[in-house]
Design an enzyme around this catalytic site. Structure first.
Site, PDB file in Angstrom:
ATOM      1  N   ARG A 141     143.951  83.370  19.442  1.00 42.85           N
ATOM      2  CA  ARG A 141     143.102  83.862  18.363  1.00 42.85           C
ATOM      3  C   ARG A 141     142.179  84.947  18.908  1.00 42.85           C
ATOM      4  O   ARG A 141     141.739  84.884  20.051  1.00 42.85           O
ATOM      5  CB  ARG A 141     142.260  82.714  17.787  1.00 42.85           C
ATOM      6  CG  ARG A 141     143.045  81.750  16.895  1.00 42.85           C
ATOM      7  CD  ARG A 141     142.124  80.727  16.256  1.00 42.85           C
ATOM      8  NE  ARG A 141     141.575  79.810  17.236  1.00 42.85           N
ATOM      9  CZ  ARG A 141     140.351  79.859  17.728  1.00 42.85           C
ATOM     10  NH1 ARG A 141     139.503  80.783  17.320  1.00 42.85           N
ATOM     11  NH2 ARG A 141     139.947  78.996  18.629  1.00 42.85           N
TER      12      ARG A 141
ATOM     13  N   TYR B 124     150.422  86.118  16.611  1.00 43.98           N
ATOM     14  CA  TYR B 124     150.075  84.811  17.174  1.00 43.98           C
ATOM     15  C   TYR B 124     149.622  83.829  16.081  1.00 43.98           C
ATOM     16  O   TYR B 124     148.850  84.202  15.184  1.00 43.98           O
ATOM     17  CB  TYR B 124     148.974  84.950  18.247  1.00 43.98           C
ATOM     18  CG  TYR B 124     148.465  83.595  18.661  1.00 43.98           C
ATOM     19  CD1 TYR B 124     149.222  82.793  19.522  1.00 43.98           C
ATOM     20  CD2 TYR B 124     147.315  83.064  18.108  1.00 43.98           C
ATOM     21  CE1 TYR B 124     148.808  81.513  19.825  1.00 43.98           C
ATOM     22  CE2 TYR B 124     146.896  81.788  18.402  1.00 43.98           C
ATOM     23  CZ  TYR B 124     147.642  81.009  19.263  1.00 43.98           C
ATOM     24  OH  TYR B 124     147.247  79.734  19.550  1.00 43.98           O
TER      25      TYR B 124
ATOM     26  N   LYS C  65     144.175  78.301  10.018  1.00 45.16           N
ATOM     27  CA  LYS C  65     142.749  78.542  10.279  1.00 45.16           C
ATOM     28  C   LYS C  65     142.112  79.382   9.169  1.00 45.16           C
ATOM     29  O   LYS C  65     140.988  79.135   8.763  1.00 45.16           O
ATOM     30  CB  LYS C  65     142.569  79.245  11.627  1.00 45.16           C
ATOM     31  CG  LYS C  65     143.188  78.505  12.817  1.00 45.16           C
ATOM     32  CD  LYS C  65     142.583  77.150  13.010  1.00 45.16           C
ATOM     33  CE  LYS C  65     143.030  76.519  14.324  1.00 45.16           C
ATOM     34  NZ  LYS C  65     142.510  75.140  14.462  1.00 45.16           N
TER      35      LYS C  65
ATOM     36  N   HIS D  95     137.540  71.056  11.287  1.00 47.06           N
ATOM     37  CA  HIS D  95     138.473  71.173  12.416  1.00 47.06           C
ATOM     38  C   HIS D  95     138.590  69.795  13.077  1.00 47.06           C
ATOM     39  O   HIS D  95     138.030  69.561  14.142  1.00 47.06           O
ATOM     40  CB  HIS D  95     137.898  72.208  13.389  1.00 47.06           C
ATOM     41  CG  HIS D  95     138.837  72.674  14.447  1.00 47.06           C
ATOM     42  ND1 HIS D  95     138.398  73.207  15.639  1.00 47.06           N
ATOM     43  CD2 HIS D  95     140.201  72.709  14.505  1.00 47.06           C
ATOM     44  CE1 HIS D  95     139.435  73.556  16.378  1.00 47.06           C
ATOM     45  NE2 HIS D  95     140.534  73.268  15.730  1.00 47.06           N
TER      46      HIS D  95
ATOM     47  N   SER E 169     138.855  73.908  20.124  1.00 51.02           N
ATOM     48  CA  SER E 169     140.241  74.220  20.455  1.00 51.02           C
ATOM     49  C   SER E 169     140.545  73.864  21.912  1.00 51.02           C
ATOM     50  O   SER E 169     139.744  74.177  22.804  1.00 51.02           O
ATOM     51  CB  SER E 169     140.505  75.707  20.228  1.00 51.02           C
ATOM     52  OG  SER E 169     140.297  76.023  18.877  1.00 51.02           O
ATOM     53  N   ALA E 170     141.684  73.243  22.103  1.00 51.08           N
ATOM     54  CA  ALA E 170     142.156  72.832  23.431  1.00 51.08           C
ATOM     55  C   ALA E 170     141.214  71.840  24.115  1.00 51.08           C
ATOM     56  O   ALA E 170     141.034  71.858  25.320  1.00 51.08           O
ATOM     57  CB  ALA E 170     142.416  74.048  24.327  1.00 51.08           C
ATOM     58  N   CYS E 171     140.592  70.961  23.317  1.00 42.86           N
ATOM     59  CA  CYS E 171     139.707  69.936  23.875  1.00 42.86           C
ATOM     60  C   CYS E 171     140.117  68.523  23.480  1.00 42.86           C
ATOM     61  O   CYS E 171     139.314  67.593  23.578  1.00 42.86           O
ATOM     62  CB  CYS E 171     138.266  70.207  23.468  1.00 42.86           C
ATOM     63  SG  CYS E 171     137.605  71.685  24.270  1.00 42.86           S
ATOM     64  N   GLY E 172     141.350  68.312  23.014  1.00 48.44           N
ATOM     65  CA  GLY E 172     141.846  66.949  22.930  1.00 48.44           C
ATOM     66  C   GLY E 172     142.143  66.358  21.565  1.00 48.44           C
ATOM     67  O   GLY E 172     142.433  65.165  21.487  1.00 48.44           O
TER      68      GLY E 172
ATOM     69  N   THR F 119     144.801  66.941  19.394  1.00 45.60           N
ATOM     70  CA  THR F 119     146.208  66.556  19.261  1.00 45.60           C
ATOM     71  C   THR F 119     146.506  65.351  20.144  1.00 45.60           C
ATOM     72  O   THR F 119     147.214  64.424  19.738  1.00 45.60           O
ATOM     73  CB  THR F 119     147.118  67.761  19.597  1.00 45.60           C
ATOM     74  OG1 THR F 119     146.817  68.811  18.685  1.00 45.60           O
ATOM     75  CG2 THR F 119     148.583  67.395  19.498  1.00 45.60           C
TER      76      THR F 119
ATOM     77  N   ASP G  86     144.558  68.497  13.485  1.00 43.33           N
ATOM     78  CA  ASP G  86     143.779  69.729  13.612  1.00 43.33           C
ATOM     79  C   ASP G  86     142.801  69.976  12.463  1.00 43.33           C
ATOM     80  O   ASP G  86     141.731  70.506  12.692  1.00 43.33           O
ATOM     81  CB  ASP G  86     144.732  70.933  13.723  1.00 43.33           C
ATOM     82  CG  ASP G  86     144.048  72.168  14.304  1.00 43.33           C
ATOM     83  OD1 ASP G  86     143.457  72.067  15.394  1.00 43.33           O
ATOM     84  OD2 ASP G  86     144.087  73.230  13.662  1.00 43.33           O
TER      85      ASP G  86
ATOM     86  N   SER H 209     150.052  78.399  25.433  1.00 41.44           N
ATOM     87  CA  SER H 209     151.385  78.300  24.831  1.00 41.44           C
ATOM     88  C   SER H 209     151.408  77.085  23.896  1.00 41.44           C
ATOM     89  O   SER H 209     150.679  76.115  24.098  1.00 41.44           O
ATOM     90  CB  SER H 209     152.450  78.183  25.918  1.00 41.44           C
ATOM     91  OG  SER H 209     152.154  77.124  26.806  1.00 41.44           O
ATOM     92  N   ARG H 210     152.267  77.139  22.878  1.00 39.86           N
ATOM     93  CA  ARG H 210     152.202  76.151  21.799  1.00 39.86           C
ATOM     94  C   ARG H 210     153.577  75.642  21.390  1.00 39.86           C
ATOM     95  O   ARG H 210     154.566  76.359  21.467  1.00 39.86           O
ATOM     96  CB  ARG H 210     151.559  76.786  20.562  1.00 39.86           C
ATOM     97  CG  ARG H 210     150.136  77.275  20.756  1.00 39.86           C
ATOM     98  CD  ARG H 210     149.136  76.233  20.384  1.00 39.86           C
ATOM     99  NE  ARG H 210     147.782  76.550  20.817  1.00 39.86           N
ATOM    100  CZ  ARG H 210     146.700  75.881  20.409  1.00 39.86           C
ATOM    101  NH1 ARG H 210     146.816  74.880  19.572  1.00 39.86           N
ATOM    102  NH2 ARG H 210     145.505  76.190  20.869  1.00 39.86           N
TER     103      ARG H 210
ATOM    104  N   GLU I 291     143.812  55.935  27.939  1.00 44.35           N
ATOM    105  CA  GLU I 291     142.652  55.103  28.306  1.00 44.35           C
ATOM    106  C   GLU I 291     141.480  55.323  27.348  1.00 44.35           C
ATOM    107  O   GLU I 291     140.542  54.521  27.311  1.00 44.35           O
ATOM    108  CB  GLU I 291     142.207  55.377  29.752  1.00 44.35           C
ATOM    109  CG  GLU I 291     143.306  55.246  30.812  1.00 44.35           C
ATOM    110  CD  GLU I 291     143.852  53.822  30.950  1.00 44.35           C
ATOM    111  OE1 GLU I 291     143.370  52.902  30.256  1.00 44.35           O
ATOM    112  OE2 GLU I 291     144.788  53.633  31.764  1.00 44.35           O
TER     113      GLU I 291
END
Ligand code: GTP
Ligand code: MN
Ligand code: MN
Length: 599
Positions: free
Chosen positions: A71, A210, A219, A239, A261-264, A266, A286, A377-378, A508
């Site tokens: 993005r 992208y 988004k 989000h 984003s990219a912090c867990g 999914t 998401d 990458s996705r 965990e």
């Protein structure tokens, strides 16, 4: 003959066709046959590589231009009529000026290409008010991805009838072809604009292929435009992941969670609990749309139809359910590595093969100096393939949320889990959420920034008004605070002095979820600290986990000096919003300061 007589839609398509001058216009029906034709053509042109059907049936490998990988927040604009309505956290340009600029970029921009008409619906077609959109795009990669990520095609067009409202979403890669000019595998333009017109509910995107910039239902619509509609109509577009959690006793809880984003998200949404007897089922990974029901509870739905997940780090140890989802095929992988036997690979997926083709189409060996896959990458895959998808996913009413988690990526300061004292304190925790930046957006990685409710790049209006909207939402519970979700703040990413993660994370994290459920049930020991309730080490179920006592203490620690150091940062952050900052949030900060002084 166009397959609709919707006057506003037809008029808009005529207007865009005249401006962008595509060679042809194709109406997408969402059929299997259409998917086959599209993907065959993309393979033929070299934009996609078909994976080995034995390994990943009906799946494809895509590589972007190396300059079009994430993005672009610097190029994302909220074009409200009044600049003040965009607030201090968004880029702004006057709608007329943006439209004039972009109209010149769009002029003739689809020359030599096909313009696809993609009718889509965010959320269920059976919703009381289905949320329609139509994307016009010159990218067949976008069409294929939209088919995975949204409900799209003929059924949507039929449901729209002649007069349904819809969000017009215009997208071009901005790479016209002259007669005889050969195409490149990933056409795009160095000039990029991702523009939103909140008053007229329009999206104009140019120059990027992208996902976050081009799959406009996600988004752009379901967060930025929807957040404006949500403010006006009294709901929330967030989000957030949504999960169903069942205890060994069979008690069901629904949890939503906002992490940047990219912090867990999914990973948590698809978690495989390590605690025996606990069960997690996925509803969303998401985006959550949430509104109070007549019962005074906050109900959440996932408006998406697919998963667009960060690939690196995903494997059978961290996220086995994502791996099982992908094994069923029907997926597009972007900017990962290709194995010599026609499968995909990325960092974190065990031992690397001796040879790969990396995301830049170069030979790659384990000795190569750069990662084989781009860090952002996705995978793009149908959510219905998820083996732990909850049946409630299909219910247009959604699920009643018991707990909201806010979380970020912080090496220091923020303990594993903290419980807010009440709703307003919970809003304070969300409003001050901080996280280290990741590769999900273009820019420096690892810098701590405030990311309120993990929505910094996605709030379609003034963030001060957004905080007030969150505070006001409590009215939906009709004065019964017990009906409001309880708010928790989590941090899976705290590190020791030696730099290693103090908490093992992933499956965990079920141990943290168990403590949260205990707290909802009025059980579970917590110490009252200046920042909220934090579990005692004994209150966390650590059965079977080989963790150092010192690490457990360290991951739960509330360090007065670290928190005192946050105060000026939060003060500076709040000051940005001037008199739009709700006074109750200043009061929360003052109270925190006072508690820390007494601690
Ligand atoms: P977007 O899809 O960009 O909105 O991000 P997301 O919130 O869905 O993030 P995702 O779950 O894809 O996680 C991204 C990164 O965080 C990956 O590198 C994961 O390995 C890492 N991660 C996720 N959960 C944990 C955890 O519990 N502990 C640690 N240490 N890392 C985690
Ligand atoms: Mn996201
Ligand atoms: Mn995700």
């Amino acid at each position: 003959m166009p397959p609709t007589s919707h006057p506003r839609l037809l008029a808009w398509i005529d207007e865009v066709t005249a401006l962008t001058t595509p060679d042809r216009v194709v109406w997408c029906d969402g059929s299997e046959e259409e998917w086959r034709e599209l993907t065959d053509a993309l393979v033929e042109s070299g934009s996609l590589v078909r994976l080995d059907p034995q390994k990943k049936p009906n799946s494809f490998w895509a590589r972007t231009d190396p300059g079009d990988v994430a993005r672009v927040e610097e190029r994302t604009f909220i074009c409200s009529a009044d600049e003040a309505d965009a607030g201090p956290t968004n880029n702004w340009m006057a709608p007329a000026e943006m439209k004039a600029t972009m109209t010149e970029l769009y002029r003739g921009c689809m020359r030599g290409r096909t313009m696809y008409v993609v009718p889509f619906c965010m959320g269920s077609l059976d919703a009381p008010r289905p949320m329609f959109g139509v994307e016009l795009t010159d990218s067949p990669y976008v069409v294929a991805s939209m088919r995975i990520m949204t409900r799209m095609g003929a059924a949507v067009l039929t449901a729209m009838g002649d007069d349904a409202d819809f969000v017009p979403a215009l997208h071009s890669v901005g790479a016209p072809l002259e007669p005889g000019q050969a195409d490149v595998p990933w056409p795009c333009n160095e000039t990029k604009y991702i523009s939103h017109f909140p008053e007229t509910r329009e999206i104009w995107s140019f120059g990027s292929g992208y996902g976050g910039n081009s799959l406009l239902g996600k988004k752009c619509y379901a967060l930025r435009i929807a957040s404006v509609a949500a403010r006006d109509e009294g709901w929330l577009a967030e989000h957030m992941l949504i999960m169903k959690l069942t205890s060994p006793e069979g008690q069901v809880r629904y949890v939503a969670g906002a992490f940047p984003s990219a912090c867990g998200k999914t990973n948590l949404a698809m978690l495989e609990p390590t605690l025996p007897g606990w069960k997690v089922e996925t509803i969303g990974d998401d985006i959550a749309w949430m509104r109070f029901g007549e019962d005074g509870r906050l109900w959440a739905t996932n408006p998406e139809f697919g998963l667009f997940g960060v690939a690196p780090g995903t494997d059978f140890h961290t996220n086995p359910n994502a791996m099982r989802t992908l094994a069923r095929g029907n997926s597009v992988f972007t900017n990962v590595a290709l194995t010599d036997d026609g499968d995909i690979w990325w960092e974190g997926m065990g031992e690397p093969p001796a040879h790969l083709t990396d995301w830049k189409n170069q030979d790659w060996t384990p000795g190569s100096p750069t990662p084989s896959s781009h860090p952002n990458s996705r995978f793009c895959t149908p959510i219905e393939q998820c083996p732990i998808l909850a049946e409630e996913y299909h219910d247009p009413r959604g699920v009643p949320i018991d707990a909201i988690l806010f979380g970020g990526r912080r090496r220091t300061t923020v303990p594993l889990v903290t419980e807010a004292r009440d709703w307003v304190h919970g809003v304070y925790l969300g409003a001050t959420l901080s996280s280290e930046t990741t590769a999900a957006a273009v820019g420096q990685v690892g810098v701590v920034r405030r990311d309120p409710m993990a929505m910094l790049p996605f709030i379609g209006y003034h963030a001060g008004d957004y905080f007030q909207h969150w505070i006001d939402m409590a009215k939906g519970a009709s004065g019964d605070a017990a009906k409001l979700p309880k708010v928790f703040y989590v941090n899976w990413f705290r590190r020791g002095d030696d730099g290693r993660f103090l908490w093992p994370g992933f499956g965990e994290n079920s141990r943290v979820l168990k403590w949260i459920v205990d707290r909802l049930d009025g059980k579970g020991d917590g110490v009252e600290t200046p920042i909220g309730h934090v579990p005692t080490p004994e209150a966390l179920d650590l059965t079977g986990l080989d963790l150092d006592e010192a690490d457990v203490a360290a991951v739960l620690r509330v360090d007065r000096d670290e928190w005192l150091a946050e105060i000026p940062q939060v003060t500076e952050w709040f000051t940005k919003f001037g008199d739009k900052l709700p006074a109750v949030l200043w009061a929360e900060l003052d109270a925190l300061r006072a508690r820390l002084a007494d601690a």
